[in-house]
Structure formats: structure tokens, C-alpha cells
Design a protein around this motif. Sequence first.
Motif, mmCIF file in Angstrom:
data_model
loop_
_atom_site.group_PDB
_atom_site.id
_atom_site.type_symbol
_atom_site.label_atom_id
_atom_site.label_comp_id
_atom_site.label_asym_id
_atom_site.label_seq_id
_atom_site.Cartn_x
_atom_site.Cartn_y
_atom_site.Cartn_z
ATOM 1 N N ILE A 18 -8.742 -25.572 17.722
ATOM 2 C CA ILE A 18 -7.751 -24.521 18.610
ATOM 3 C C ILE A 18 -6.963 -23.775 17.360
ATOM 4 C CG2 ILE A 18 -6.132 -24.373 20.247
ATOM 5 C CD1 ILE A 18 -7.016 -26.800 21.700
ATOM 6 N N ALA A 19 -6.719 -22.441 17.725
ATOM 7 C CA ALA A 19 -5.945 -21.463 16.979
ATOM 8 C C ALA A 19 -4.680 -21.998 16.666
ATOM 9 C CB ALA A 19 -5.965 -20.130 17.464
ATOM 10 N N PRO A 20 -3.956 -22.207 15.522
ATOM 11 C CA PRO A 20 -2.791 -22.552 15.381
ATOM 12 C C PRO A 20 -1.405 -21.789 16.067
ATOM 13 C CG PRO A 20 -3.890 -22.230 13.218
ATOM 14 C CD PRO A 20 -4.861 -21.732 14.264
ATOM 15 N N ASP A 21 -1.734 -20.700 16.329
ATOM 16 C CA ASP A 21 -0.704 -19.854 17.106
ATOM 17 C C ASP A 21 -0.737 -20.296 18.633
ATOM 18 O OD1 ASP A 21 -3.197 -18.508 17.508
ATOM 19 O OD2 ASP A 21 -2.356 -16.636 18.020
ATOM 20 N N LEU A 22 -1.906 -20.871 19.065
ATOM 21 C CA LEU A 22 -1.901 -21.099 20.571
ATOM 22 C C LEU A 22 -1.469 -22.666 20.401
ATOM 23 C CD1 LEU A 22 -2.931 -20.704 23.305
ATOM 24 C CD2 LEU A 22 -5.254 -21.519 22.826
ATOM 25 N N ILE A 23 -1.935 -23.555 19.599
ATOM 26 C CA ILE A 23 -1.190 -24.785 19.530
ATOM 27 C C ILE A 23 0.214 -24.659 19.450
ATOM 28 C CG2 ILE A 23 -0.939 -26.781 18.030
ATOM 29 C CD1 ILE A 23 -3.844 -26.263 16.895
ATOM 30 N N ALA A 24 0.812 -23.902 18.566
ATOM 31 C CA ALA A 24 2.293 -23.543 18.515
ATOM 32 C C ALA A 24 2.861 -23.236 20.020
ATOM 33 C CB ALA A 24 2.748 -22.778 17.586
ATOM 34 N N GLN A 25 2.414 -22.320 20.557
ATOM 35 C CA GLN A 25 2.724 -21.858 21.897
ATOM 36 C C GLN A 25 2.496 -23.161 22.816
ATOM 37 O OE1 GLN A 25 0.409 -18.845 23.387
ATOM 38 N NE2 GLN A 25 1.669 -18.695 25.323
ATOM 39 N N PRO A 54 6.915 -25.135 15.600
ATOM 40 C CA PRO A 54 7.080 -23.858 14.910
ATOM 41 C C PRO A 54 5.504 -23.741 14.543
ATOM 42 C CG PRO A 54 8.846 -25.161 14.481
ATOM 43 C CD PRO A 54 8.130 -26.037 15.428
ATOM 44 N N LEU A 55 5.069 -22.422 14.298
ATOM 45 C CA LEU A 55 3.736 -22.124 13.706
ATOM 46 C C LEU A 55 3.524 -22.602 12.203
ATOM 47 C CD1 LEU A 55 1.157 -20.759 14.055
ATOM 48 C CD2 LEU A 55 2.115 -18.610 13.386
ATOM 49 N N GLU A 56 4.853 -22.736 11.585
ATOM 50 C CA GLU A 56 4.612 -23.199 10.183
ATOM 51 C C GLU A 56 4.361 -24.895 10.215
ATOM 52 O OE1 GLU A 56 7.722 -21.811 11.336
ATOM 53 O OE2 GLU A 56 6.825 -19.597 10.725
ATOM 54 N N THR A 57 4.957 -25.479 11.168
ATOM 55 C CA THR A 57 4.649 -26.856 11.344
ATOM 56 C C THR A 57 3.304 -27.181 11.655
ATOM 57 O OG1 THR A 57 6.876 -27.066 12.067
ATOM 58 C CG2 THR A 57 5.345 -28.818 12.636
ATOM 59 N N VAL A 58 2.547 -26.316 12.487
ATOM 60 C CA VAL A 58 1.286 -26.530 13.074
ATOM 61 C C VAL A 58 0.365 -26.103 12.023
ATOM 62 C CG1 VAL A 58 -0.392 -25.786 14.489
ATOM 63 C CG2 VAL A 58 1.705 -25.989 15.345
ATOM 64 N N GLU A 59 0.641 -25.267 11.231
ATOM 65 C CA GLU A 59 -0.184 -25.030 10.111
ATOM 66 C C GLU A 59 -0.201 -25.863 9.004
ATOM 67 O OE1 GLU A 59 1.228 -20.856 9.133
ATOM 68 O OE2 GLU A 59 -0.176 -19.908 10.471
ATOM 69 N N GLY A 60 0.893 -26.564 8.581
ATOM 70 C CA GLY A 60 0.858 -27.429 7.714
ATOM 71 C C GLY A 60 0.314 -28.943 8.393
ATOM 72 N N LEU A 61 -0.332 -29.119 9.659
ATOM 73 C CA LEU A 61 -0.756 -30.112 9.744
ATOM 74 C C LEU A 61 -2.040 -30.424 9.111
ATOM 75 C CD1 LEU A 61 0.100 -30.317 13.597
ATOM 76 C CD2 LEU A 61 1.218 -31.712 11.739
ATOM 77 N N ASN A 90 -0.543 -34.534 19.517
ATOM 78 C CA ASN A 90 -1.222 -33.704 20.464
ATOM 79 C C ASN A 90 -1.607 -32.591 19.564
ATOM 80 O OD1 ASN A 90 -1.001 -35.240 22.821
ATOM 81 N ND2 ASN A 90 0.785 -34.220 23.442
ATOM 82 N N ALA A 91 -0.738 -31.882 18.579
ATOM 83 C CA ALA A 91 -1.276 -30.687 17.626
ATOM 84 C C ALA A 91 -1.986 -31.099 16.788
ATOM 85 C CB ALA A 91 0.421 -30.118 17.192
ATOM 86 N N ARG A 92 -1.950 -32.103 16.425
ATOM 87 C CA ARG A 92 -3.146 -32.580 15.301
ATOM 88 C C ARG A 92 -4.418 -32.591 15.887
ATOM 89 N NH1 ARG A 92 0.973 -36.764 13.805
ATOM 90 N NH2 ARG A 92 2.017 -35.752 11.844
ATOM 91 N N GLY A 93 -4.534 -33.227 17.408
ATOM 92 C CA GLY A 93 -5.733 -33.251 17.922
ATOM 93 C C GLY A 93 -6.398 -31.990 18.284
ATOM 94 N N MET A 94 -5.453 -31.123 18.681
ATOM 95 C CA MET A 94 -5.926 -29.759 19.104
ATOM 96 C C MET A 94 -6.290 -29.093 17.684
ATOM 97 S SD MET A 94 -3.191 -28.065 21.673
ATOM 98 C CE MET A 94 -1.612 -29.286 21.646
ATOM 99 N N LYS A 95 -5.582 -29.281 16.728
ATOM 100 C CA LYS A 95 -5.988 -28.682 15.385
ATOM 101 C C LYS A 95 -7.433 -29.260 15.046
ATOM 102 C CE LYS A 95 -4.594 -27.053 10.840
ATOM 103 N NZ LYS A 95 -3.630 -27.134 9.999
ATOM 104 N N ALA A 96 -7.684 -30.591 15.215
ATOM 105 C CA ALA A 96 -8.964 -30.861 14.947
ATOM 106 C C ALA A 96 -10.182 -30.501 15.750
ATOM 107 C CB ALA A 96 -8.877 -32.662 15.044
ATOM 108 N N ALA A 97 -9.694 -29.963 17.075
ATOM 109 C CA ALA A 97 -10.566 -29.674 17.870
ATOM 110 C C ALA A 97 -10.983 -27.931 17.943
ATOM 111 C CB ALA A 97 -10.271 -29.692 19.442
#
Length: 97
Positions: free
Chosen positions: A78-85, A90-97, A69-76
Amino acid sequence: MEKLQRLPFKARKAVFEKLEQIVDIAAMSKEDRMKYEASLKVYRDQLVTIEYARQQGFAEGEAEERLKNARGMKAAGIAPDLIAQITGLPLETVEGL
């Protein structure tokens, strides 16, 4: 006995079946009872192991789903901090995707 009579038929049957099992176990020799208790312990240990494995599999599947889901949101976009929330990652994980 009065309480037992108030139970539905299926419940009374279950009570009497359990009592029969107890009587059967009590009638066993000491050696047979020890074997029975050992096999019962093995059976219960197996149930616990299976339940633990099921829960672990569920947790792993849930983690994979959150990453997907986070990968899909990032591709769309969506801001990493919102995806993490949203995902709880963790924000670091989202940013590393």
C-alpha cells in the motif's frame, strides 16, 4: 424531605450513609480531622496517578498498534501516503518503516 422519599431505597440508603460519614467527620477532633483529610488527599492523589498511568499505557499501546498496522500495510504494497492517511502517522514515519 419529600424529595428524599421519592428516591428508590438504594439511593436513600446511600444518602443516609453519606450523612453518617459527614457526621462522623464533624465529630472528630481538629487533629483527627486533619489526619483524615490528609489521608483522603493521599488516596485521591493515588487514584489520579493510577488513572494517568492507565491512560498513558493505553496511548502507548495504541501507538504501537498503529505502527504494527502500518508495517503490515507497507508489506502489502500500500502506498505510504495512503498508510499515513489511514493510520494518522506522519508520512516520514511510514516511509522509515
